[in-house]
Design a protein around this motif. Structure first.
Motif, PDB file in Angstrom:
ATOM      1  N   GLY A   1       0.886  -0.929  -0.125  1.00 16.81           N
ATOM      2  CA  GLY A   1      -0.133  -0.032   0.127  1.00 16.81           C
ATOM      3  C   GLY A   1       1.057   1.161   0.070  1.00 16.81           C
ATOM      4  O   GLY A   1       2.127   1.277  -0.308  1.00 16.81           O
ATOM      5  N   ASN A   2       0.132   2.353   0.397  1.00 13.72           N
ATOM      6  CA  ASN A   2       1.144   3.553   0.291  1.00 13.72           C
ATOM      7  C   ASN A   2       0.368   4.458   1.294  1.00 13.72           C
ATOM      8  O   ASN A   2      -0.921   4.669   1.493  1.00 13.72           O
ATOM      9  CB  ASN A   2       0.836   4.318  -0.932  1.00 13.72           C
ATOM     10  N   ILE A   3       1.228   5.065   2.236  1.00 14.94           N
ATOM     11  CA  ILE A   3       0.632   5.882   3.287  1.00 14.94           C
ATOM     12  C   ILE A   3      -0.138   7.137   2.876  1.00 14.94           C
ATOM     13  O   ILE A   3      -0.965   7.685   3.594  1.00 14.94           O
ATOM     14  CB  ILE A   3       1.658   6.262   4.419  1.00 14.94           C
ATOM     15  N   VAL A   4       0.409   7.562   1.609  1.00 17.46           N
ATOM     16  CA  VAL A   4      -0.419   8.665   1.086  1.00 17.46           C
ATOM     17  C   VAL A   4      -1.748   8.525   0.772  1.00 17.46           C
ATOM     18  O   VAL A   4      -2.485   9.279   1.116  1.00 17.46           O
ATOM     19  CB  VAL A   4       0.439   9.458  -0.331  1.00 17.46           C
ATOM     20  N   TYR A   5      -1.909   7.171   0.253  1.00 18.27           N
ATOM     21  CA  TYR A   5      -3.259   6.950  -0.075  1.00 18.27           C
ATOM     22  C   TYR A   5      -4.229   6.824   1.157  1.00 18.27           C
ATOM     23  O   TYR A   5      -5.410   7.262   1.198  1.00 18.27           O
ATOM     24  CB  TYR A   5      -3.408   5.660  -0.737  1.00 18.27           C
ATOM     25  N   VAL A   6      -3.681   6.404   2.296  1.00 16.23           N
ATOM     26  CA  VAL A   6      -4.315   6.354   3.628  1.00 16.23           C
ATOM     27  C   VAL A   6      -4.774   7.746   3.837  1.00 16.23           C
ATOM     28  O   VAL A   6      -5.849   8.142   4.564  1.00 16.23           O
ATOM     29  CB  VAL A   6      -3.506   5.823   4.684  1.00 16.23           C
ATOM     30  N   TYR A   7      -3.940   8.759   3.855  1.00 15.81           N
ATOM     31  CA  TYR A   7      -4.257  10.218   4.332  1.00 15.81           C
ATOM     32  C   TYR A   7      -5.268  10.791   3.425  1.00 15.81           C
ATOM     33  O   TYR A   7      -6.070  11.295   3.881  1.00 15.81           O
ATOM     34  CB  TYR A   7      -3.092  11.096   4.392  1.00 15.81           C
ATOM     35  N   VAL A   8      -5.040  10.376   2.059  1.00 19.86           N
ATOM     36  CA  VAL A   8      -5.983  10.917   1.158  1.00 19.86           C
ATOM     37  C   VAL A   8      -7.466  10.572   1.284  1.00 19.86           C
ATOM     38  O   VAL A   8      -8.523  11.215   1.484  1.00 19.86           O
ATOM     39  CB  VAL A   8      -5.581  10.559  -0.323  1.00 19.86           C
TER      40      VAL A   8
END
Length: 478
Positions: free
Chosen positions: A286-293
């Motif tokens: 996954g990607n932590i940026v996607y979590v924030y978004v």
């Protein structure tokens, strides 16, 4: 008094069925979207955290510098992990994994002994050290964890895989056959993992089946996924600082011949899924940026739903004004009116939450298909989900209930009776500002969806400059 508030609130909702239905359905869809996104985010943040020693487990990878070119890999040469354990007392244990069909990447067909037709195609087959049960919290419900993977040609399987291949039979002691007619004896069954992991598997074959003596001297290439279990008092920065000495002692001779260098990459187990994007990852992370978004999107959707409720409620101010005027004229104070309107908001919110729970159960299978997940919605058995829904309910009540209650209770009886309300409501108000905010958020989300869709279409339809139907990709052993 509370009973009176509730009775009047239900009477008002029943009297205005269309208005109440629109408000309830709007809030329900907003809450449903937020719950689904919350389930997804909870899953993303939970990777590998079911392991008891998750805070002390690290994956080690390799950063090569060859000919001035740097390459970072999620795995490392085979003797590194066991030698680190031998050299440094803070390393309590190690465990290595290597995928069965690591070069072709094709699924493996696993069959019962002497069966040539029936079998199970499985992509998640790994070789693993016998110490895997000391490093990770894998619960062996059948078999002995101290002996399960110590001998050559032995394997353990998960509950799900055992059910698919053996049905209700006890698989322990049975022999399974792989594509190349290699046979392994099943020595244990692992309980299905209680949480998501970046290192998913269905079958583990003993590492000694794969190992040969040359592995001890192969300091480059032949990479395996290597994990270290550190002691409780370890300092990972101090440990990393010891790598140059280790490299000089064991690996420099190999790398000096190529004028190359190798640095170690140390990653906490729980960070791998969201923060790692190295070459040869076990699977797509996954990607932590996607979590924030997605977290921001979930909040925005809730805000839009709440603003919609506020606007619809305050838009009916002329209808409720006479009610407020009459109540104040006969002695009702502002606090009692605020409590009355808040009780209506709470009832609508509670009904909306119950409806959203039904929507969530109905939409979850479709959402899992789109997201590529296997999310479960266990409202009462999962305290985090229950707390999250309670928090959503509190947020909805706070945002959508207070302003309408304060706004509607502020009408002055004289203004209402003299029909001056229309003059008051024509001035620029918070409600008009909320409409602007609502539309702005909606436009941002729609533009974002459009950009993502355009990017996907570009990737899907871009002319690659060659006919991919007549090109073969061949993996060559390094």
């Amino acid at each position: 008094m509370l009973k009176s508030y509730i009775k009047i609130a239900f009477r008002s909702l029943a009297k205005n069925k269309v208005f109440s239905s629109i408000n309830i359905i709007g809030l329900s869809f907003g809450i449903t979207c937020s719950i689904l996104l919350m389930l997804y985010l909870k899953n993303e943040l939970a990777y590998d955290k079911f392991n008891t020693n998750a805070d002390n487990i690290y994956r080690i990878g390799a950063k090569y510098t060859i000919g001035g070119v740097e390459s970072e890999f999620a795995n490392i040469a085979r003797p590194v992990a066991p030698t680190l354990k031998k050299e440094f007392p803070e390393v309590l244990e190690f465990a290595r994994f290597v995928k069965y069909n690591r070069l072709s990447g094709n699924p493996v067909t696993v069959r019962k002994e002497n069966e040539k037709e029936n079998g199970v195609e499985e992509d998640l087959v790994f070789f693993a050290d016998s110490s895997v049960f000391k490093v990770f919290s894998y619960n062996l419900i059948k078999g002995n964890p101290d002996k399960a993977l110590t001998d050559k040609f032995t394997a353990v399987v998960t509950e799900d895989f055992a059910q698919r291949l053996f049905g209700d039979e006890n698989p322990v002691g049975k022999v399974i056959t792989f594509d190349n007619n290699e046979q392994c004896k099943v020595t244990g069954v692992i309980e299905n993992l209680p949480g998501p992991t970046h290192l998913d598997f269905e079958v583990l074959i003993s590492y000694v089946t794969f190992h040969n003596e040359a592995d001890w001297h192969r300091w480059i290439g032949g990479h395996v996924y290597s994990f270290l279990l550190m002691n409780e008092n370890h300092n990972i920065n101090e440990f990393a600082a010891k790598w140059p000495g280790f490299f000089d002692k064991y690996m420099s001779e190999t790398f000096n011949r190529m004028s190359a260098k190798c640095d170690i990459i140390i990653q906490p187990l729980a960070d791998i899924h969201l923060y790692s994007n190295l070459q040869w990852e076990v699977a797509d992370n996954g990607n932590i940026v996607y979590v924030y978004v997605l977290a921001v999107v979930a909040v925005f959707i809730l805000i839009i739903a709440c603003i919609n409720y506020v606007n619809l409620t305050t838009a009916r101010s002329t209808v409720r004004a006479k009610e407020v005027g009459v109540r104040k004229a006969i002695g009702a104070n502002r606090n009692s009116l605020i409590n009355q309107f808040l009780s209506e908001s709470v009832i609508i919110s509670v009904i909306s939450i119950f409806i959203s729970l039904v929507f969530t159960f109905l939409l979850l299978p479709f959402f899992n298909t789109v997201a590529g997940k296997q999310l479960e919605f266990n409202l009462f058995s999962d305290p985090l989900i229950f707390a999250g829904i309670m928090l959503i309910g509190f947020f909805v009540n706070l945002v959508s209930g207070i302003y309408p209650a304060v706004y509607l209770s502020a009408f002055i009886p004289v203004d209402v009776l003299k029909d001056k309300l229309n003059v008051i409501t024509k001035r620029f108000s918070l409600r008009q500002m909320l409409v602007i905010v609502q539309f702005a958020i909606s436009v941002v989300i729609i533009i974002g969806i459009g950009i993502v869709n355009d990017q996907l279409q570009f990737v899907k339809n871009k002319d690659l400059g060659f006919d991919k139907e007549n090109v073969l990709a061949i993996n060559i052993k390094d």
